[in-house]
Structures are given as C-alpha cells and as structure tokens.
Write a protein that holds these residues in place. Structure first.
Motif, PDB file in Angstrom:
ATOM      1  N   LEU A   9      59.399  59.249  26.613  1.00 47.26           N
ATOM      2  CA  LEU A   9      60.652  58.567  26.909  1.00 47.26           C
ATOM      3  C   LEU A   9      60.560  57.081  26.591  1.00 47.26           C
ATOM      4  N   LYS A  10      59.415  56.519  26.930  1.00 49.21           N
ATOM      5  CA  LYS A  10      59.223  55.088  26.686  1.00 49.21           C
ATOM      6  C   LYS A  10      59.248  54.799  25.184  1.00 49.21           C
ATOM      7  N   ALA A  13      62.768  55.205  23.892  1.00 50.82           N
ATOM      8  CA  ALA A  13      63.593  54.085  24.343  1.00 50.82           C
ATOM      9  C   ALA A  13      63.318  52.854  23.486  1.00 50.82           C
ATOM     10  N   LEU A  16      65.328  53.191  20.341  1.00 49.79           N
ATOM     11  CA  LEU A  16      66.748  52.973  20.626  1.00 49.79           C
ATOM     12  C   LEU A  16      67.044  51.503  20.865  1.00 49.79           C
ATOM     13  N   LYS A  17      66.144  50.867  21.583  1.00 47.01           N
ATOM     14  CA  LYS A  17      66.311  49.455  21.899  1.00 47.01           C
ATOM     15  C   LYS A  17      66.329  48.623  20.618  1.00 47.01           C
ATOM     16  N   ALA A  20      69.676  48.889  19.160  1.00 44.24           N
ATOM     17  CA  ALA A  20      70.784  48.544  20.052  1.00 44.24           C
ATOM     18  C   ALA A  20      71.221  47.090  19.965  1.00 44.24           C
ATOM     19  N   PHE A  86      72.027  60.027  12.976  1.00 42.30           N
ATOM     20  CA  PHE A  86      72.017  59.438  14.281  1.00 42.30           C
ATOM     21  C   PHE A  86      73.236  58.568  14.537  1.00 42.30           C
ATOM     22  N   CYS A  89      76.656  60.301  14.421  1.00 37.03           N
ATOM     23  CA  CYS A  89      76.944  60.942  15.710  1.00 37.03           C
ATOM     24  C   CYS A  89      77.475  59.934  16.705  1.00 37.03           C
ATOM     25  N   LEU A  90      76.900  58.757  16.650  1.00 39.00           N
ATOM     26  CA  LEU A  90      77.267  57.687  17.577  1.00 39.00           C
ATOM     27  C   LEU A  90      78.748  57.389  17.500  1.00 39.00           C
TER      28      LEU A  90
ATOM     29  N   VAL B  15      76.602  51.569  23.182  1.00 42.22           N
ATOM     30  CA  VAL B  15      76.195  52.930  23.531  1.00 42.22           C
ATOM     31  C   VAL B  15      74.672  53.067  23.409  1.00 42.22           C
ATOM     32  N   LEU B  16      74.125  52.543  22.316  1.00 42.68           N
ATOM     33  CA  LEU B  16      72.680  52.630  22.102  1.00 42.68           C
ATOM     34  C   LEU B  16      71.915  51.903  23.202  1.00 42.68           C
ATOM     35  N   LYS B  17      72.447  50.768  23.575  1.00 45.17           N
ATOM     36  CA  LYS B  17      71.807  49.959  24.617  1.00 45.17           C
ATOM     37  C   LYS B  17      71.775  50.730  25.938  1.00 45.17           C
ATOM     38  N   LEU B  19      71.549  53.825  26.249  1.00 40.80           N
ATOM     39  CA  LEU B  19      70.540  54.888  26.146  1.00 40.80           C
ATOM     40  C   LEU B  19      69.120  54.331  26.100  1.00 40.80           C
ATOM     41  N   ALA B  20      68.998  53.069  25.778  1.00 38.15           N
ATOM     42  CA  ALA B  20      67.686  52.495  25.462  1.00 38.15           C
ATOM     43  C   ALA B  20      66.870  52.109  26.682  1.00 38.15           C
ATOM     44  N   HIS B  21      66.634  53.071  27.546  1.00 36.46           N
ATOM     45  CA  HIS B  21      65.769  52.837  28.707  1.00 36.46           C
ATOM     46  C   HIS B  21      65.179  54.179  29.128  1.00 36.46           C
ATOM     47  N   PRO B  22      63.867  54.214  29.387  1.00 40.24           N
ATOM     48  CA  PRO B  22      63.214  55.492  29.694  1.00 40.24           C
ATOM     49  C   PRO B  22      63.906  56.262  30.814  1.00 40.24           C
ATOM     50  N   LEU B  25      67.191  57.675  29.551  1.00 34.82           N
ATOM     51  CA  LEU B  25      66.954  58.791  28.637  1.00 34.82           C
ATOM     52  C   LEU B  25      66.617  60.041  29.444  1.00 34.82           C
ATOM     53  N   PHE B  26      65.792  59.852  30.457  1.00 33.35           N
ATOM     54  CA  PHE B  26      65.434  60.979  31.314  1.00 33.35           C
ATOM     55  C   PHE B  26      66.676  61.580  31.960  1.00 33.35           C
ATOM     56  N   VAL B  83      74.934  63.489  22.215  1.00 38.88           N
ATOM     57  CA  VAL B  83      73.823  62.563  22.440  1.00 38.88           C
ATOM     58  C   VAL B  83      72.481  63.271  22.335  1.00 38.88           C
ATOM     59  N   LEU B  87      69.055  62.508  20.186  1.00 42.89           N
ATOM     60  CA  LEU B  87      67.720  62.291  20.716  1.00 42.89           C
ATOM     61  C   LEU B  87      66.703  63.184  20.019  1.00 42.89           C
TER      62      LEU B  87
END
Lengths: 99, 99
Positions: A9-10, A13, A16-17, A20, A86, A89-90, B15-17, B19-22, B25-26, B83, B87
């Motif tokens: 996940l990290k 992320a 993605l970050k 973003a 990707f 889809c966004l 939107v990406l932002k 999602l951009a965190h573990p 995402l979980f 989404v 992923l």
DNA sequence: CGAATACTTAGCGATATTGCTAAGTATATG
DNA sequence: CATATACTTAGCAATATCGCTAAGTATTCG
C-alpha cells in the motif's frame, strides 16, 4: 493488515502521490505523446524551470519517467504507458461525481 | 495549456491525491469487497477512529465513497469501482520499476 | 579559455497534510 | 432522563509539499 500488505500500500501510494499534482499530470500526458526536453515542458507549463525540474525528478524517482542527456538538453520519456490507461479511467471518476 | 485543460488536470489531481495514502488505499480496497462501518475499518487499520473518519471524509469529498447512517453506525460504500482497475494497473507500475 | 545555454540543487517562506487528544453530536438503551 | 456507543469536528504539533530565487554543474561554441 499484514506487513506485506502495508508495504504494498505504501509503495502504491507513493506512485499515486507522484501523479497527484496538476503539473505532473500534464507532464505525463505530454510525454505520452513523445519525449520532451525540460525547456519545452517549462514553456508549456508556465512556471520556472527549477520547479519543473523538481516535478520531473519526483516522477523519475518513482519510475514513471526516465531521462537522457543529449548535449546541454535533458530529454524525458514516459516509462510506464500503463499510467495513461489509468488516467483515462480517472476521467470517469470525476465525471461520475459531477453528474 | 488552456484554462479548460488546467481545470481538468486540477480535478484529476484532486482524485489522485485522495487516493495517495496507504490508509485510504486500504479503505478503498476493503470497501471494494463490500460496505464497512467506521469501527470495522478502524480496527483493521490500527489507528484512532478520528483519523480514520478524516480519511473517509476526504475520500467522500472527491466522490469515491458514500456513507449511510444506520443506528449509531455509519457504513461506507465504494461509489466508483473503476478505481479498482486503476489500482490493479498501479501494481504493474511499481513492478515494472522494481525489476 | 571564457561566455552562454540548459539543467539541477539548495534554501526559504507559505501552505497543506497527518495523526493525535479533547470535545461535540446523534442514536440506542437501561 | 442518564449513560453508553459510534462517529465527527476542532485544534495542535510535526512533517511534507510547492514555487520561488540564488547558486552550482555540465556541455557547447567562439
């Protein structure tokens, strides 16, 4: 949550970050059409070159783009065209939210 | 860069932002398996409930999830299963970088 | 060699994000 | 009504991000 899942996940992320940010999304889209040097991107984006350079190194650090120096110029290339699907889809995500 | 393009990029980046965190995402992955209440997610994630609640409202603000109160509990649902494909692709990006 | 071009790196202030604790709201229950 | 449960909101400190300017590096060219 296992340690493995946490690490995955990290890592996801992190990618993605990197994507973003409006400027970095623009860069990725632009590079999907072919390689560009920093000065070209800088002119298109309309911020200072050091700023663009930093966005580029961020994208490079997560493996999305790659650079190659030729003369005094540095050209960047998209390494993971997958990223574009990707982003396609966004578009759907935001659209579905706006309606 | 036109104003329209700028607005689109900004919206996509938002939107990406989100999602951009573990943790987020979980949450998205977990909700893709069905709705969950905040207390369930909190237990799985292992941080304080207020923290989870804030991650949830962030995801809700960009339209990725939706909530429904039933009794004292609040259940969250994934609104944009798209989404998940997203992923899936992401896994490919990191993999291609690691190798 | 010296100047110019194309970039990158460093450092700065402004702003955003993250997780926490404390406090507030709403629904159920004795 | 009083208490408990489930959640959200507010406020705080630590940290990260963003864009800028200034300064450094590397390559080309006269």
């Amino acid at each position: 949550m296992t340690a493995t899942a946490k690490a995955r996940l990290k890592s996801q992320a992190r990618v993605l970050k990197a994507l973003a940010h409006p400027t970095r999304l623009f860069i990725v889209e632009e590079l999907s059409r072919g390689e560009r040097c920093v000065c070209e991107l800088t002119e298109m984006i309309g911020v200072e070159m050091p700023t663009v350079s930093r966005h580029l190194s961020l994208l490079k650090n997560v493996g999305i783009i790659e650079d190659e120096k030729r003369g005094t110029q540095v050209f960047y290339r998209l390494m993971t065209p997958c990223v574009m699907k990707f982003l396609g889809c966004l578009g759907g995500v935001e659209a579905s939210f706006r309606k």
